[in-house]
Design a protein around this motif. Structure first.
Motif, PDB file in Angstrom:
ATOM      1  N   PRO A   1       4.459   3.508  -3.114  1.00 17.36           N
ATOM      2  CA  PRO A   1       3.152   3.372  -2.638  1.00 17.36           C
ATOM      3  C   PRO A   1       2.795   4.642  -2.648  1.00 17.36           C
ATOM      4  O   PRO A   1       1.395   4.689  -3.341  1.00 17.36           O
ATOM      5  CB  PRO A   1       3.211   3.027  -1.280  1.00 17.36           C
ATOM      6  CG  PRO A   1       4.324   2.220  -1.010  1.00 17.36           C
ATOM      7  CD  PRO A   1       5.545   2.607  -2.139  1.00 17.36           C
ATOM      8  N   GLU A   2       3.370   5.694  -2.643  1.00 14.98           N
ATOM      9  CA  GLU A   2       2.457   7.174  -2.740  1.00 14.98           C
ATOM     10  C   GLU A   2       2.343   7.357  -4.255  1.00 14.98           C
ATOM     11  O   GLU A   2       1.247   8.065  -4.545  1.00 14.98           O
ATOM     12  CB  GLU A   2       3.609   8.330  -2.480  1.00 14.98           C
ATOM     13  CG  GLU A   2       2.915   9.434  -2.328  1.00 14.98           C
ATOM     14  CD  GLU A   2       1.789   9.785  -1.196  1.00 14.98           C
ATOM     15  OE1 GLU A   2       0.816  10.714  -1.555  1.00 14.98           O
ATOM     16  OE2 GLU A   2       1.701   8.824  -0.377  1.00 14.98           O
ATOM     17  N   THR A   3       2.716   7.233  -5.173  1.00 16.70           N
ATOM     18  CA  THR A   3       2.638   7.128  -6.650  1.00 16.70           C
ATOM     19  C   THR A   3       1.303   6.454  -6.968  1.00 16.70           C
ATOM     20  O   THR A   3       0.240   7.092  -7.705  1.00 16.70           O
ATOM     21  CB  THR A   3       3.712   6.491  -7.424  1.00 16.70           C
ATOM     22  OG1 THR A   3       4.847   7.336  -7.245  1.00 16.70           O
ATOM     23  CG2 THR A   3       3.362   7.058  -9.121  1.00 16.70           C
ATOM     24  N   ALA A   4       1.050   5.232  -6.315  1.00 17.61           N
ATOM     25  CA  ALA A   4      -0.064   4.378  -6.663  1.00 17.61           C
ATOM     26  C   ALA A   4      -1.298   5.017  -6.099  1.00 17.61           C
ATOM     27  O   ALA A   4      -2.388   5.185  -6.460  1.00 17.61           O
ATOM     28  CB  ALA A   4       0.185   2.948  -6.079  1.00 17.61           C
ATOM     29  N   ALA A  14      -8.203   6.512 -11.641  1.00 14.35           N
ATOM     30  CA  ALA A  14      -8.530   5.514 -10.564  1.00 14.35           C
ATOM     31  C   ALA A  14      -8.648   4.298 -10.719  1.00 14.35           C
ATOM     32  O   ALA A  14      -8.389   3.385 -10.245  1.00 14.35           O
ATOM     33  CB  ALA A  14      -9.987   6.144  -9.815  1.00 14.35           C
ATOM     34  N   HIS A  15      -8.910   3.845 -12.259  1.00 13.22           N
ATOM     35  CA  HIS A  15      -9.195   2.403 -12.618  1.00 13.22           C
ATOM     36  C   HIS A  15      -7.795   2.114 -13.205  1.00 13.22           C
ATOM     37  O   HIS A  15      -7.921   0.799 -13.649  1.00 13.22           O
ATOM     38  CB  HIS A  15     -10.394   2.417 -13.261  1.00 13.22           C
ATOM     39  CG  HIS A  15     -11.803   2.845 -12.917  1.00 13.22           C
ATOM     40  ND1 HIS A  15     -12.101   2.113 -11.850  1.00 13.22           N
ATOM     41  CD2 HIS A  15     -12.335   3.725 -12.873  1.00 13.22           C
ATOM     42  CE1 HIS A  15     -13.250   2.491 -11.522  1.00 13.22           C
ATOM     43  NE2 HIS A  15     -13.503   3.635 -12.031  1.00 13.22           N
ATOM     44  N   VAL A  16      -6.952   2.732 -13.225  1.00 15.34           N
ATOM     45  CA  VAL A  16      -5.788   2.496 -14.001  1.00 15.34           C
ATOM     46  C   VAL A  16      -4.685   1.299 -13.331  1.00 15.34           C
ATOM     47  O   VAL A  16      -4.581   1.686 -12.054  1.00 15.34           O
ATOM     48  CB  VAL A  16      -4.680   3.564 -14.311  1.00 15.34           C
ATOM     49  CG1 VAL A  16      -3.201   3.052 -14.772  1.00 15.34           C
ATOM     50  CG2 VAL A  16      -5.434   4.526 -15.142  1.00 15.34           C
ATOM     51  N   LEU A  31       5.895  -4.779   0.125  1.00 17.26           N
ATOM     52  CA  LEU A  31       4.922  -5.609  -0.457  1.00 17.26           C
ATOM     53  C   LEU A  31       3.523  -5.355  -0.251  1.00 17.26           C
ATOM     54  O   LEU A  31       2.747  -5.013  -0.985  1.00 17.26           O
ATOM     55  CB  LEU A  31       5.172  -7.091  -0.585  1.00 17.26           C
ATOM     56  CG  LEU A  31       4.263  -7.783  -1.210  1.00 17.26           C
ATOM     57  CD1 LEU A  31       4.300  -7.922  -2.907  1.00 17.26           C
ATOM     58  CD2 LEU A  31       4.680  -9.656  -1.026  1.00 17.26           C
ATOM     59  N   THR A  32       3.343  -5.457   1.262  1.00 16.45           N
ATOM     60  CA  THR A  32       1.989  -5.284   1.747  1.00 16.45           C
ATOM     61  C   THR A  32       1.611  -3.847   1.495  1.00 16.45           C
ATOM     62  O   THR A  32       0.441  -3.619   0.965  1.00 16.45           O
ATOM     63  CB  THR A  32       1.955  -5.319   2.991  1.00 16.45           C
ATOM     64  OG1 THR A  32       2.295  -6.862   3.423  1.00 16.45           O
ATOM     65  CG2 THR A  32       0.720  -5.391   3.836  1.00 16.45           C
ATOM     66  N   MET A  33       2.406  -2.688   1.578  1.00 20.07           N
ATOM     67  CA  MET A  33       2.126  -1.473   1.487  1.00 20.07           C
ATOM     68  C   MET A  33       1.784  -1.228   0.064  1.00 20.07           C
ATOM     69  O   MET A  33       1.136  -0.487  -0.412  1.00 20.07           O
ATOM     70  CB  MET A  33       3.341  -0.587   1.650  1.00 20.07           C
ATOM     71  CG  MET A  33       3.564  -0.455   3.142  1.00 20.07           C
ATOM     72  SD  MET A  33       5.000   0.488   3.798  1.00 20.07           S
ATOM     73  CE  MET A  33       5.248   2.057   2.708  1.00 20.07           C
ATOM     74  N   GLY A  38      -3.128   0.185  -3.663  1.00 21.84           N
ATOM     75  CA  GLY A  38      -3.838   0.032  -4.839  1.00 21.84           C
ATOM     76  C   GLY A  38      -2.942  -0.754  -5.958  1.00 21.84           C
ATOM     77  O   GLY A  38      -3.634  -0.997  -7.103  1.00 21.84           O
ATOM     78  N   ALA A  39      -1.776  -1.244  -5.815  1.00 22.01           N
ATOM     79  CA  ALA A  39      -0.961  -2.089  -6.689  1.00 22.01           C
ATOM     80  C   ALA A  39      -1.884  -3.386  -7.076  1.00 22.01           C
ATOM     81  O   ALA A  39      -2.590  -3.867  -6.363  1.00 22.01           O
ATOM     82  CB  ALA A  39       0.081  -2.510  -6.239  1.00 22.01           C
ATOM     83  N   VAL A  40      -2.024  -3.980  -8.452  1.00 17.94           N
ATOM     84  CA  VAL A  40      -2.511  -4.873  -8.851  1.00 17.94           C
ATOM     85  C   VAL A  40      -1.604  -6.155  -8.995  1.00 17.94           C
ATOM     86  O   VAL A  40      -2.027  -7.153  -8.928  1.00 17.94           O
ATOM     87  CB  VAL A  40      -3.476  -4.864 -10.241  1.00 17.94           C
ATOM     88  CG1 VAL A  40      -4.534  -4.026  -9.904  1.00 17.94           C
ATOM     89  CG2 VAL A  40      -2.477  -4.232 -11.200  1.00 17.94           C
ATOM     90  N   ASP A  41      -0.186  -5.682  -8.839  1.00 11.99           N
ATOM     91  CA  ASP A  41       0.785  -6.630  -9.196  1.00 11.99           C
ATOM     92  C   ASP A  41       2.028  -6.210  -8.447  1.00 11.99           C
ATOM     93  O   ASP A  41       2.415  -4.853  -8.636  1.00 11.99           O
ATOM     94  CB  ASP A  41       0.968  -7.167 -10.432  1.00 11.99           C
ATOM     95  CG  ASP A  41       1.632  -8.577 -10.427  1.00 11.99           C
ATOM     96  OD1 ASP A  41       1.825  -9.274  -9.415  1.00 11.99           O
ATOM     97  OD2 ASP A  41       1.722  -9.435 -11.465  1.00 11.99           O
ATOM     98  N   TYR A  42       3.026  -6.860  -8.266  1.00  8.20           N
ATOM     99  CA  TYR A  42       4.228  -6.596  -7.556  1.00  8.20           C
ATOM    100  C   TYR A  42       5.349  -7.586  -8.115  1.00  8.20           C
ATOM    101  O   TYR A  42       5.278  -8.685  -7.842  1.00  8.20           O
ATOM    102  CB  TYR A  42       4.484  -6.516  -6.060  1.00  8.20           C
ATOM    103  CG  TYR A  42       5.448  -6.353  -5.309  1.00  8.20           C
ATOM    104  CD1 TYR A  42       5.235  -4.680  -4.855  1.00  8.20           C
ATOM    105  CD2 TYR A  42       6.556  -6.827  -4.930  1.00  8.20           C
ATOM    106  CE1 TYR A  42       6.392  -4.250  -4.152  1.00  8.20           C
ATOM    107  CE2 TYR A  42       7.752  -6.378  -4.400  1.00  8.20           C
ATOM    108  CZ  TYR A  42       7.704  -5.001  -4.073  1.00  8.20           C
ATOM    109  OH  TYR A  42       8.328  -4.457  -3.091  1.00  8.20           O
TER     110      TYR A  42
END
Length: 93
Positions: A1-4, A14-16, A31-33, A38-42
């Motif tokens: 999550p830190e990378t995102a 920011a929009h990637v 998954l929640t984190m 900012g993830a768009v998918d997992y």
């Protein structure tokens, strides 16, 4: 999550779209984190490579369309500002 979070924090990136790919699917907290950062998918392993390529292509296209829409809006705003400036000059003359 830190990378995102770091990707989202930079103006240039920011929009990637960020897609997490992981071997772990047992921890819903992760998954929640991921989504909160900012993830768009997992996606969990094993994954279908064609499906992942399709997701990436879809997110890239959404990003492109969003960028195009922002560019159109900036041009519209610039045109409105130019017209307003022209009207102001006409009134002041």
């Amino acid at each position: 999550p830190e990378t995102a979070r770091l990707i989202r924090a930079r103006r240039r990136t920011a929009h990637v779209p960020v897609i997490f790919v992981t071997a772990r699917d047992d921890d819903r907290r992760r998954l929640t984190m991921a989504y909160q950062s900012g993830a768009v998918d997992y996606v969990t392993k094993p994954y279908d490579a064609d499906a992942l390529r399709g997701k990436v292509a879809a997110f890239v296209e959404l990003h492109r369309r969003s960028a195009d829409a922002r560019a159109v809006e900036r041009r519209r705003f610039a045109d409105l500002a130019a017209r307003g400036e022209a009207r102001l000059h006409a009134v002041l003359e």
